[in-house]
Design an enzyme around this catalytic site. Structure first.
Site, mmCIF file in Angstrom:
data_model
loop_
_atom_site.group_PDB
_atom_site.id
_atom_site.type_symbol
_atom_site.label_atom_id
_atom_site.label_comp_id
_atom_site.label_asym_id
_atom_site.label_seq_id
_atom_site.Cartn_x
_atom_site.Cartn_y
_atom_site.Cartn_z
ATOM 1 N N TYR A 21 0.811 -1.221 0.000
ATOM 2 C CA TYR A 21 0.000 0.000 0.000
ATOM 3 C C TYR A 21 0.845 1.272 0.000
ATOM 4 O O TYR A 21 0.301 2.377 -0.056
ATOM 5 C CB TYR A 21 -0.924 0.022 1.221
ATOM 6 C CG TYR A 21 -1.946 -1.090 1.224
ATOM 7 C CD1 TYR A 21 -3.027 -1.073 0.351
ATOM 8 C CD2 TYR A 21 -1.828 -2.169 2.089
ATOM 9 C CE1 TYR A 21 -3.964 -2.088 0.344
ATOM 10 C CE2 TYR A 21 -2.764 -3.201 2.104
ATOM 11 C CZ TYR A 21 -3.824 -3.156 1.222
ATOM 12 O OH TYR A 21 -4.752 -4.166 1.214
ATOM 13 N N HIS B 151 -4.573 6.250 -1.316
ATOM 14 C CA HIS B 151 -5.248 6.121 -0.024
ATOM 15 C C HIS B 151 -4.281 6.347 1.139
ATOM 16 O O HIS B 151 -4.710 6.518 2.277
ATOM 17 C CB HIS B 151 -5.874 4.721 0.077
ATOM 18 C CG HIS B 151 -7.246 4.709 0.677
ATOM 19 N ND1 HIS B 151 -8.064 5.825 0.742
ATOM 20 C CD2 HIS B 151 -7.973 3.701 1.256
ATOM 21 C CE1 HIS B 151 -9.216 5.495 1.324
ATOM 22 N NE2 HIS B 151 -9.180 4.222 1.651
ATOM 23 N N ASN C 234 -10.119 0.876 7.579
ATOM 24 C CA ASN C 234 -11.497 0.747 8.058
ATOM 25 C C ASN C 234 -11.610 0.684 9.573
ATOM 26 O O ASN C 234 -12.714 0.763 10.114
ATOM 27 C CB ASN C 234 -12.155 -0.501 7.454
ATOM 28 C CG ASN C 234 -12.288 -0.397 5.943
ATOM 29 O OD1 ASN C 234 -11.919 0.611 5.350
ATOM 30 N ND2 ASN C 234 -12.813 -1.421 5.324
ATOM 31 N N ASP D 203 -6.892 11.275 2.525
ATOM 32 C CA ASP D 203 -7.068 11.527 1.093
ATOM 33 C C ASP D 203 -8.534 11.850 0.824
ATOM 34 O O ASP D 203 -9.412 11.501 1.616
ATOM 35 C CB ASP D 203 -6.645 10.299 0.283
ATOM 36 C CG ASP D 203 -7.474 9.075 0.627
ATOM 37 O OD1 ASP D 203 -8.245 8.615 -0.231
ATOM 38 O OD2 ASP D 203 -7.375 8.570 1.772
ATOM 39 N N ASN E 195 -13.810 5.828 4.500
ATOM 40 C CA ASN E 195 -13.938 4.749 5.484
ATOM 41 C C ASN E 195 -13.147 5.003 6.767
ATOM 42 O O ASN E 195 -13.598 4.664 7.861
ATOM 43 C CB ASN E 195 -13.474 3.413 4.876
ATOM 44 C CG ASN E 195 -14.433 2.921 3.803
ATOM 45 O OD1 ASN E 195 -15.602 3.271 3.805
ATOM 46 N ND2 ASN E 195 -13.931 2.113 2.890
#
Length: 200
Positions: free
Chosen positions: A16, A21, A67, A92, A113
């Site tokens: 990631y 994100h 999340n 973001d 989220n």
């Protein structure tokens, strides 16, 4: 000593890294680099500490995955007994053009989220700095967009804004959210790179 918690939202793990994100992580990394702060692997996240003119500042990059970001935020607020008015969350935002930004003292999660989970646990009365990542993607491809990496050109366009966030965070700590909003939000309406292009 007054304490502040600055949280950058993202997902942990190499897969990631540098994705859209994870813009919140990128902002905190830039702040840490500018201030010679080293992150340590602590409970619920990577944590760095510094002080600004007598104020203690904690930087947090949650390792809970996006999340469940609220778990890390709530834990560190309680752990360090930090007032929620001294919390700033950097995230973001697909609703803002790439390189633009908006600082708000409170408000809805905007469908994000990470902000949504924080709101579930502590409410929506906290400051957030939303970093524009743009919405240039086909219908139905939002997840691919936010979990995709910036192109080299996009990264170049985003960098001046990330550099500016270092000053925004310092202003939030030293002057408060209202003064900082008044000073910087007008700069965030037009992406920094577009202004630079016009000047050249």
């Amino acid at each position: 000593m007054d304490k502040y918690l600055i949280v950058g939202l993202g997902n942990p793990g190499d897969e990631y890294a540098e994705t859209r994100h994870n813009t919140g992580f990128m902002v905190l990394d830039a702040f840490a680099k500018a201030s010679n702060i080293v992150f340590a692997d602590r409970r619920y996240g990577f944590v760095g500490e510094t002080s600004l003119k007598g104020r203690k500042v904690f930087l947090l990059k949650p390792t809970t995955f996006m999340n469940l970001s609220g778990n890390a935020v709530r834990y560190w607020l309680n752990q360090e007994n930090i007032d929620q008015s001294r919390l700033l969350v950097v995230s973001d935002d697909v609703a803002l053009p790439l390189g633009s930004f908006r600082l708000k003292g409170n408000g809805s999660n905007g469908g994000h989220n990470g902000l949504g989970h924080i709101q579930q646990l502590i409410g929506q009365n906290y400051a957030r700095l939303r970093m524009g990542i743009g919405n240039d993607y086909p219908v139905g491809s939002q997840i691919d967009h936010v979990l995709g990496r910036f192109s080299t050109e996009e990264r170049e366009h985003l960098q001046p804004t990330i550099d500016l966030t270092v000053d925004i965070i310092k202003s939030f700590v030293l002057a408060g959210v209202d003064v900082t909003m008044n000073q910087y939000n007008k700069l965030g309406k037009t992406p920094v790179w577009q202004k630079q292009t016009k000047q050249e």
